[in-house]
Design an enzyme around this catalytic site. Structure first.
Site, PDB file in Angstrom:
ATOM      1  N   GLY A  19      -2.373   0.437  -2.863  1.00  0.00           N
ATOM      2  CA  GLY A  19      -1.308  -0.537  -2.926  1.00  0.00           C
ATOM      3  C   GLY A  19      -0.816  -0.907  -1.543  1.00  0.00           C
ATOM      4  CG  ASN A  53       2.841   5.253  -0.777  1.00  0.00           C
ATOM      5  OD1 ASN A  53       2.902   5.535   0.418  1.00  0.00           O
ATOM      6  ND2 ASN A  53       3.893   5.292  -1.570  1.00  0.00           N
ATOM      7  CB  VAL A  59      -2.260   6.862  -5.637  1.00  0.00           C
ATOM      8  CG1 VAL A  59      -2.268   8.110  -6.520  1.00  0.00           C
ATOM      9  CG2 VAL A  59      -0.828   6.405  -5.376  1.00  0.00           C
ATOM     10  CG  ASP A 109      -2.092  -3.318  -8.995  1.00  0.00           C
ATOM     11  OD1 ASP A 109      -2.582  -4.463  -9.140  1.00  0.00           O
ATOM     12  OD2 ASP A 109      -1.003  -3.124  -8.412  1.00  0.00           O
TER      13      ASP A 109
END
Length: 261
Positions: free
Chosen positions: A8, A11, A13, A111
């Site tokens: 993203g 961040n 992940v 996402d």
């Protein structure tokens, strides 16, 4: 085991999942375009080792990214250090498994598609999936699991950054939970109240308008790193599942791997 990467704007992940989709570990790194694959490899393998995991246990990788500038480093991480070819959401040959019913399907973030797949698999539909990140997205999932559109709003931290830059006399603040009082008795409490309860108002307002326009009952699911901060503050959120995106990546990878086999 599978390495799922959700990149993203704030961040990245990384999560390792076993063949049944159970998470064995999850770690976050700040999104930095200058970070190299070597740096990712040192950081990730050391964190994996703390959880008893080894690089050679990784047999597959899947990436969802909204940051094109870091894709080369992430792909190189998978190829050079984990010895796997990553499956990238949005690239040719990778099937999502759901219909995208909007005017420009190519503009839907990877996402958001992963959220759609996992939310429908767990909760059915129709749904509103609210993903709290750099931006807060409200994604509408149809009864059959199709992505039917949504809303993109600035995330709460992005709003605070804008306030910090534009208002010279206001200090920089962070939100860690609901303020004790709505009416602040000093500048910082007043800012905390405005940021937190103002954002709750945004959530409730957008959810209410989506429901009115959709015309059918919609279950509301909250996910993303900041979801726990707001999920208990409003009755409009029905379920909290912070790891929907990672679960969606696992399901997409599994379906494509089975199809290719």
């Amino acid at each position: 085991m599978l390495l799922a990467i959700d990149a993203g704007n704030t961040n990245v992940v990384f999560a390792v999942l076993d063949q049944d989709g159970n998470q064995r570990g999850q770690w976050r790194a700040s999104t930095e375009a200058k970070r190299t694959s070597d740096e990712y490899a040192v950081w990730l393998t050391q964190l994996m080792a703390l959880d008893g995991l080894r690089a050679e246990q990784i047999s597959g990788a899947v990436i969802a990214s909204v940051v094109p500038a870091i894709m080369h480093a992430l792909k190189t991480l998978c190829r050079r250090y984990l010895k796997v070819e990553p499956m990238v959401i949005g690239e040719p040959g990778v099937e999502i498994g759901v219909e995208v019913r909007i005017a420009r399907p190519d503009q839907v973030g990877a996402d958001r598609l992963a959220d759609t797949v996992a939310a429908h698999q767990r909760f059915g539909g129709p749904l509103i999936v609210i993903d709290f990140g750099t931006a807060t997205t409200f994604n509408v999932v149809g009864p059959d699991g199709a992505y039917e559109g949504g809303v993109i709003a600035p995330g709460v931290n992005l709003s605070l950054d804008a306030l910090d830059r534009a208002a010279a006399k206001l200090p920089r603040i962070a939100i860690s939970g609901p303020p004790k009082k709505v009416i602040g008795d000093a500048t910082i409490p007043a800012m905390e109240s405005g940021a937190y309860w103002g954002y709750v108002g945004l959530i409730e307002g957008i959810v209410g308008r989506i429901k009115a326009e959709y015309g059918k009952p919609l279950k509301v699911i909250a996910t993303g790193g900041l979801a726990p901060l707001f999920a208990k503050a409003t009755d409009c959120i029905d379920e909290l599942d912070p790891d929907i995106t990672i679960r969606g990546l696992y399901l997409i990878h599994k379906a494509n791997a089975e199809r290719r086999a």
